[in-house]
Design an enzyme around this catalytic site. Structure first.
Site, short mmCIF file in Angstrom:
data_model
loop_
_atom_site.label_atom_id
_atom_site.label_comp_id
_atom_site.label_asym_id
_atom_site.label_seq_id
_atom_site.Cartn_x
_atom_site.Cartn_y
_atom_site.Cartn_z
N GLU A 34 119.28 -23.88 78.73
CA GLU A 34 117.98 -24.53 79.51
C GLU A 34 117.70 -25.95 78.90
OE1 GLU A 34 114.70 -23.16 80.68
OE2 GLU A 34 115.14 -21.88 82.25
N HIS A 86 106.89 -32.40 81.77
CA HIS A 86 108.75 -32.14 82.60
C HIS A 86 109.70 -32.70 83.49
CE1 HIS A 86 111.41 -29.69 84.50
NE2 HIS A 86 110.87 -28.45 83.86
N ARG A 89 112.55 -32.60 76.28
CA ARG A 89 112.12 -32.92 77.50
C ARG A 89 111.87 -34.23 77.60
NH1 ARG A 89 109.39 -27.61 79.32
NH2 ARG A 89 111.55 -26.82 80.61
N HIS A 105 103.11 -31.01 82.05
CA HIS A 105 103.95 -29.31 82.02
C HIS A 105 103.24 -28.56 81.13
CE1 HIS A 105 106.52 -26.63 83.26
NE2 HIS A 105 106.71 -26.44 82.13
N ARG A 123 107.78 -28.47 73.32
CA ARG A 123 108.14 -26.74 73.31
C ARG A 123 109.31 -27.30 73.72
NH1 ARG A 123 108.38 -23.69 77.96
NH2 ARG A 123 107.51 -25.52 78.88
#
Length: 528
Positions: free
Chosen positions: A113, A227, A273, A330, A365
């Site tokens: 990811e 997100h 992100r 998100h 994060r």
């Protein structure tokens, strides 16, 4: 049903259930949830759990990626402890019977990811990891753990000794108080403050507002992760398209196929992100639609069944291979300030999961560290409570003062709160927008609700009040941080400022004179 127990947990996500699983062997636990037990971000989580299980991976590499994604704003000790514990947590789940996806040879499948340098994401049911994990944890609790659904906690009961209970209201309108030696907030973040969000409908910042009203410190509220890829239907977010889709090779493109992440970041579509979200936002703000090109993923329907069904329900053809996307709120990196055991600044009150700010995520994060956080800190707090049998904090008169001069008797529409937060305190922020947002929130007495009594208001009113408080905390924090870092982007201060701002920003209840002085400083900084 007795109104006293050992531990009260508010919330029913992964952190709450992991904690209840650990505690219910020896202690009595009540879990309150304002909706159903499975109405949580944890249950909806498509992504997996990050853990250094690969032959080329290590907890130190996982830590490095966590710190870099967090723009070195993290509490390094907290992040190290969590990443070192991650492999053991996965192995404990496997040993207890929790199933994760495996190859035909029987090995755990490890996915890639964004912002990860190694394949280290464990999944369950393809893109249904949260559903698998929550179902497993619900099955692990015993008769000592009681789950009460449709009970909205709207006040924390405190006295000079700390927090000793909760006051709430059921779906039938009946109010009740419950008491415990330990009160735990595991209510998640505040994604529903924004018009575009991946979050469950229940995630409106309740726990943060509750804690702040009770006198607890909150920290880093400006750091909101957006997100990059929500499925866009008519310009609105219709659901999350997991980071794992880009991990499998999907690319972000314009309608004519131009890749938008080329020359933006070395990791291109797998960049952190905040970078991907800001890039998509700039295109959409310029009137250019953005799509996720999935044509390189041959087994998309079997690999991502949840996303496939979501596309089918919204009339999106997978055969075309282009999924329209838009960024949305998100994850909250900030929250109720705690130590590494989950203790807040109010005795007897704890916070875990997304509602808490341990510093583990820093300013942004790392993907798939959220379920890991819930597992780790849920277990950590359970072990702490089991190790310190305290004397009961008996019920008594509340020490929190109430404001007899009631705030304005009208409340804004929830849709307007979400739209204004998205516009003024969303992906791209400016001093003028944040000041406009604060002035709008003040029209409805947002900061006055911190000390006002909620007696006599409907559940729907209380929800809006908590949204106003959480929105005000985000707006204040975003105004004060005059730099850009991680999930906080100020176009008028577009660069990181380590000398001035590489520090936690704590907000606590203050007297009006001190608050007025800070407001003047904010206006002066904005003017320059």
């Amino acid at each position: 049903m007795a109104n006293r127990t050992d531990v009260i947990i508010i919330g029913s996500g992964v952190a709450a259930l992991q904690m209840a699983k650990e505690l219910s062997r020896d202690m009595n636990v009540i879990i309150f949830t304002k909706s159903k037990a499975t109405d949580s971000n944890s249950y909806m989580a498509q992504g997996g759990i990050a853990a250094a299980l690969g032959s080329k991976d290590s907890p130190s590499l996982h830590l490095k990626d966590t710190l870099e994604a967090g723009r070195w704003h993290n509490d390094e000790d907290a992040a190290r402890r969590m990443t070192e514990a991650a492999p053991g947590l996965i192995n404990e789940l496997l040993a207890s019977g929790c199933s994760f996806d495996r190859s035909t040879a029987g090995e755990l499948l490890l996915g890639m990811e964004g912002a990860h340098r190694e394949k280290r994401i464990v999944h369950g049911g393809g893109d249904a990891t949260g559903k698998k994990l929550i179902g497993f944890l619900l099955g692990q609790t015993n008769e000592k753990a009681l789950i009460i659904e449709d009970f909205f906690v709207y006040d924390l009961l405190t006295n000079d000794s700390g927090c000793y209970g909760v006051r709430g209201i059921g779906q039938d309108g009946k109010q009740a108080e419950f008491y415990a030696d330990h009160i735990v907030l595991a209510t998640g973040g505040c994604g529903q403050l924004y018009s575009y969000t991946s979050n469950a409908a229940t995630v409106t910042g309740d726990g943060i507002a509750l804690a702040y009203r009770a006198g607890a410190e909150v920290a880093d509220m400006e750091f909101i992760q957006f997100h990059p890829t929500l499925l866009s239907i008519g310009g609105k977010g219709a659901g999350l398209i997991s980071e794992a889709v880009r991990g499998e090779g999907a690319r972000l493109v314009t309608a004519d196929g131009r890749a938008i992440m080329e020359n933006v970041h070395p990791m291109k579509d797998l960049a952190p992100r905040h970078i991907v979200s800001q890039t998509i936002f700039e295109y959409i703000n310029s009137g250019i639609d953005i799509f996720l090109d999935i044509t390189s993923i041959g087994n998309f329907a079997s690999r991502f069944p949840t996303i496939t069904e979501m596309c089918r329900q919204n009339g999106i053809s997978l055969e075309r291979g282009l999924l329209p996307v838009i960024p949305g709120s998100h994850f909250l990196m900030g929250g109720i300030r705690t130590d590494l055991d989950g203790r807040t600044s109010v005795s007897g009150l704890y916070a875990i999961g997304e509602a808490a700010c341990t510093g583990v995520h820093g300013a942004n994060r790392l993907a798939s560290n959220s379920l890991l956080e819930g597992l780790y800190f849920g277990r950590q707090l359970a072990r702490y409570i089991l190790s310190c049998r305290v004397q009961p904090n008996e019920a008594g008169s509340r020490s929190v003062e109430t404001d007899d001069s009631r705030p304005l008797p009208y409340l804004p529409n929830i849709g307007e709160i979400k739209e204004r937060m998205m516009m003024n305190a969303g992906i791209v922020r400016t001093a003028s927008g944040l000041l406009a947002q604060r002035e709008w929130l003040q029209r409805f007495g947002a900061e006055k609700w911190v000390s006002a009594s909620l007696e006599g208001y409907r559940r729907e009113d209380m929800k809006v009040i908590f949204m106003l408080i959480a929105s005000w905390l985000i707006t204040e924090a975003a105004l004060k941080r005059t730099e850009s870092r991680g999930g906080h982007f100020r176009s008028d201060f577009p660069f990181e400022d380590d000398q001035k701002w590489l520090r936690v920003q704590i907000i606590q209840q203050k007297d009006q004179k001190e608050e007025d002085g800070e407001n003047e400083q904010i206006k002066a900084a904005a003017a320059t």
